[in-house]
Write a protein that holds these residues in place. Structure first.
Motif, PDB file in Angstrom:
ATOM      1  N   GLU A 175       0.837  -1.208   0.000  1.00 41.00           N
ATOM      2  CA  GLU A 175       0.000   0.000   0.000  1.00 41.00           C
ATOM      3  C   GLU A 175       0.869   1.254   0.000  1.00 41.00           C
ATOM      4  O   GLU A 175       1.715   1.439   0.890  1.00 41.00           O
ATOM      5  CB  GLU A 175      -0.889  -0.010   1.243  1.00 41.00           C
ATOM      6  CG  GLU A 175      -1.623   1.271   1.545  1.00 41.00           C
ATOM      7  CD  GLU A 175      -2.783   1.507   0.609  1.00 41.00           C
ATOM      8  OE1 GLU A 175      -2.531   1.870  -0.567  1.00 41.00           O
ATOM      9  OE2 GLU A 175      -3.930   1.347   1.056  1.00 41.00           O
ATOM     10  N   ALA A 176       0.677   2.107  -1.005  1.00 38.42           N
ATOM     11  CA  ALA A 176       1.364   3.395  -1.020  1.00 38.42           C
ATOM     12  C   ALA A 176       0.598   4.424  -0.194  1.00 38.42           C
ATOM     13  O   ALA A 176       1.173   5.426   0.243  1.00 38.42           O
ATOM     14  CB  ALA A 176       1.536   3.887  -2.453  1.00 38.42           C
ATOM     15  N   GLY A 177      -0.700   4.191   0.016  1.00 36.94           N
ATOM     16  CA  GLY A 177      -1.523   5.116   0.805  1.00 36.94           C
ATOM     17  C   GLY A 177      -2.483   5.888  -0.064  1.00 36.94           C
ATOM     18  O   GLY A 177      -2.231   6.137  -1.247  1.00 36.94           O
ATOM     19  N   LYS A 182       3.311   8.827  -5.186  1.00 34.44           N
ATOM     20  CA  LYS A 182       3.983   7.796  -5.975  1.00 34.44           C
ATOM     21  C   LYS A 182       3.376   6.437  -5.648  1.00 34.44           C
ATOM     22  O   LYS A 182       3.133   6.129  -4.479  1.00 34.44           O
ATOM     23  CB  LYS A 182       5.480   7.770  -5.668  1.00 34.44           C
ATOM     24  CG  LYS A 182       6.216   9.068  -5.968  1.00 34.44           C
ATOM     25  CD  LYS A 182       7.677   8.957  -5.544  1.00 34.44           C
ATOM     26  CE  LYS A 182       8.428  10.259  -5.783  1.00 34.44           C
ATOM     27  NZ  LYS A 182       9.846  10.171  -5.312  1.00 34.44           N
ATOM     28  N   ALA A 183       3.170   5.636  -6.679  1.00 31.60           N
ATOM     29  CA  ALA A 183       2.650   4.283  -6.472  1.00 31.60           C
ATOM     30  C   ALA A 183       3.772   3.369  -5.979  1.00 31.60           C
ATOM     31  O   ALA A 183       4.946   3.741  -5.985  1.00 31.60           O
ATOM     32  CB  ALA A 183       2.068   3.752  -7.779  1.00 31.60           C
ATOM     33  N   VAL A 184       3.409   2.178  -5.552  1.00 34.77           N
ATOM     34  CA  VAL A 184       4.405   1.182  -5.155  1.00 34.77           C
ATOM     35  C   VAL A 184       5.306   0.898  -6.370  1.00 34.77           C
ATOM     36  O   VAL A 184       4.800   0.665  -7.471  1.00 34.77           O
ATOM     37  CB  VAL A 184       3.729  -0.121  -4.681  1.00 34.77           C
ATOM     38  CG1 VAL A 184       4.792  -1.174  -4.343  1.00 34.77           C
ATOM     39  CG2 VAL A 184       2.826   0.141  -3.485  1.00 34.77           C
ATOM     40  N   PRO A 185       6.616   0.940  -6.190  1.00 37.20           N
ATOM     41  CA  PRO A 185       7.521   0.726  -7.339  1.00 37.20           C
ATOM     42  C   PRO A 185       7.304  -0.634  -8.008  1.00 37.20           C
ATOM     43  O   PRO A 185       7.091  -1.642  -7.335  1.00 37.20           O
ATOM     44  CB  PRO A 185       8.923   0.792  -6.704  1.00 37.20           C
ATOM     45  CG  PRO A 185       8.742   1.560  -5.442  1.00 37.20           C
ATOM     46  CD  PRO A 185       7.368   1.215  -4.950  1.00 37.20           C
ATOM     47  N   VAL A 186       7.375  -0.632  -9.326  1.00 34.33           N
ATOM     48  CA  VAL A 186       7.213  -1.866 -10.102  1.00 34.33           C
ATOM     49  C   VAL A 186       8.238  -2.913  -9.676  1.00 34.33           C
ATOM     50  O   VAL A 186       7.922  -4.103  -9.558  1.00 34.33           O
ATOM     51  CB  VAL A 186       7.339  -1.558 -11.610  1.00 34.33           C
ATOM     52  CG1 VAL A 186       7.472  -2.848 -12.414  1.00 34.33           C
ATOM     53  CG2 VAL A 186       6.138  -0.756 -12.094  1.00 34.33           C
ATOM     54  N   GLY A 205      -1.753   5.461  -4.963  1.00 41.21           N
ATOM     55  CA  GLY A 205      -0.973   6.215  -5.928  1.00 41.21           C
ATOM     56  C   GLY A 205      -1.197   5.846  -7.375  1.00 41.21           C
ATOM     57  O   GLY A 205      -0.458   6.283  -8.261  1.00 41.21           O
ATOM     58  N   ILE A 206      -2.211   5.048  -7.652  1.00 43.82           N
ATOM     59  CA  ILE A 206      -2.506   4.639  -9.030  1.00 43.82           C
ATOM     60  C   ILE A 206      -3.423   5.675  -9.653  1.00 43.82           C
ATOM     61  O   ILE A 206      -4.532   5.901  -9.170  1.00 43.82           O
ATOM     62  CB  ILE A 206      -3.140   3.239  -9.049  1.00 43.82           C
ATOM     63  CG1 ILE A 206      -2.131   2.203  -8.554  1.00 43.82           C
ATOM     64  CG2 ILE A 206      -3.649   2.882 -10.442  1.00 43.82           C
ATOM     65  CD1 ILE A 206      -2.697   0.825  -8.352  1.00 43.82           C
ATOM     66  N   ILE A 225      -8.147   0.478  -6.658  1.00 46.13           N
ATOM     67  CA  ILE A 225      -8.225   1.864  -7.124  1.00 46.13           C
ATOM     68  C   ILE A 225      -9.199   2.612  -6.227  1.00 46.13           C
ATOM     69  O   ILE A 225     -10.319   2.144  -6.000  1.00 46.13           O
ATOM     70  CB  ILE A 225      -8.661   1.929  -8.617  1.00 46.13           C
ATOM     71  CG1 ILE A 225      -8.614   3.358  -9.141  1.00 46.13           C
ATOM     72  CG2 ILE A 225     -10.021   1.309  -8.845  1.00 46.13           C
ATOM     73  CD1 ILE A 225      -7.221   3.848  -9.393  1.00 46.13           C
ATOM     74  N   GLY A 226      -8.749   3.730  -5.676  1.00 45.88           N
ATOM     75  CA  GLY A 226      -9.581   4.475  -4.749  1.00 45.88           C
ATOM     76  C   GLY A 226      -9.733   5.933  -5.143  1.00 45.88           C
ATOM     77  O   GLY A 226     -10.724   6.340  -5.733  1.00 45.88           O
ATOM     78  N   THR A 227      -8.708   6.728  -4.855  1.00 40.49           N
ATOM     79  CA  THR A 227      -8.784   8.176  -5.058  1.00 40.49           C
ATOM     80  C   THR A 227      -9.063   8.555  -6.502  1.00 40.49           C
ATOM     81  O   THR A 227      -9.878   9.448  -6.773  1.00 40.49           O
ATOM     82  CB  THR A 227      -7.469   8.837  -4.592  1.00 40.49           C
ATOM     83  OG1 THR A 227      -7.250   8.528  -3.213  1.00 40.49           O
ATOM     84  CG2 THR A 227      -7.548  10.347  -4.749  1.00 40.49           C
ATOM     85  N   ALA A 228      -8.414   7.896  -7.456  1.00 41.13           N
ATOM     86  CA  ALA A 228      -8.595   8.254  -8.866  1.00 41.13           C
ATOM     87  C   ALA A 228     -10.041   8.055  -9.300  1.00 41.13           C
ATOM     88  O   ALA A 228     -10.601   8.890 -10.031  1.00 41.13           O
ATOM     89  CB  ALA A 228      -7.654   7.438  -9.752  1.00 41.13           C
TER      90      ALA A 228
END
Length: 241
Positions: A175-177, A182-186, A205-206, A225-228
């Motif tokens: 979880e990035a939060g 920034k999303a979790v690094p690939v 962060g997506i 997917i949440g905020t977006a």
């Protein structure tokens, strides 16, 4: 409702990628709920997660009931604390914040939740929850008073995930939060995915469909997917995943 965890395992076995839309009850605009439900119904989502770092209202039960009137997707609780439990959901991610060292989020809240959960028929899914540094302080870090894992140390994240698996967690959640920069690094997703056998969830962060695809290709079994989507209910209409 079919056993939700077994269905996740089956999807992983078949390499079918899953998608959850995360709804924060505090951010629901009640007058627009019908439109929101319609957009979820039209989306490629396979699950609905419900919860937040600090839910302040009492509409959790009503929200779930309204969702179930129109949508047959599994509704899974993603609670920040024991007050965010509803018997009307189908399952709960029984989270332990294994990236932090705050005992309240490692075990205390879980102990407090037991008497509540024993009165429900919720499917309980033990989940190792790992907060990853994302460029700014997120609500999860602030509320839990824990430090995220270094986004540049994939080995330590892998070892943490492996420890969670060895402890008996059924899922690992990177979880990035909420609203992360920034999303979790690939690279981290790949490292963790390649070194655990249990399903991997990735969220935070997506910001677009390409980010979802990158997480899938790196090894995520379920993307959240949440905020977006919260900011743009037409998020999934730009192009198919």
């Amino acid at each position: 409702m079919t056993n939700i965890y077994n269905a996740i395992i089956q999807a992983k076995t078949e390499n079918r990628k899953l998608l959850a839309i995360l709804l924060d009850p505090d951010k629901i605009v009640w007058d627009n709920l019908g439109y929101l439900i319609e957009k979820i119904y039209q989306s490629p989502a396979t699950h609905i997660f419900i919860g937040g770092s600090h839910v302040q209202n009492n509409i959790l039960d009503e929200l779930i009931i309204r969702l179930k009137e129109k949508i047959s997707l599994p509704i899974v609780l993603f609670p920040g604390n024991p007050s965010q439990i509803s018997a009307n959901a189908d399952a709960i991610l029984f989270l332990s914040l294994i990236s932090g060292r705050n005992p309240d989020y490692l075990i205390e809240h879980q102990v407090d939740a037991v008497p509540i959960l024993k009165k429900t028929q919720l499917e309980i899914i033990s989940t190792g929850y790992m907060l990853i540094e994302s460029g700014s302080e997120t609500a999860v870090a602030r509320v839990s008073n824990t430090k995220p894992l270094d986004r540049n140390n994939s080995d330590y994240a892998m070892h943490t995930a492996q420890a969670g698996e060895m402890l008996g967690n059924k899922l690992i959640y990177l979880e990035a939060g909420s609203g992360a920069k920034k999303a979790v690094p690939v690279e981290m997703i790949k490292k963790v995915s390649n070194n655990i056998k249990i399903p991997l969830i990735v969220g935070g962060g997506i910001i677009d469909l390409q980010d979802i695809q990158k997480a899938y290709e790196a090894g995520a079994d379920l993307v959240v997917i949440g905020t977006a989507f919260e900011n743009d209910h037409n998020f999934f209409e730009s192009s198919p995943i």
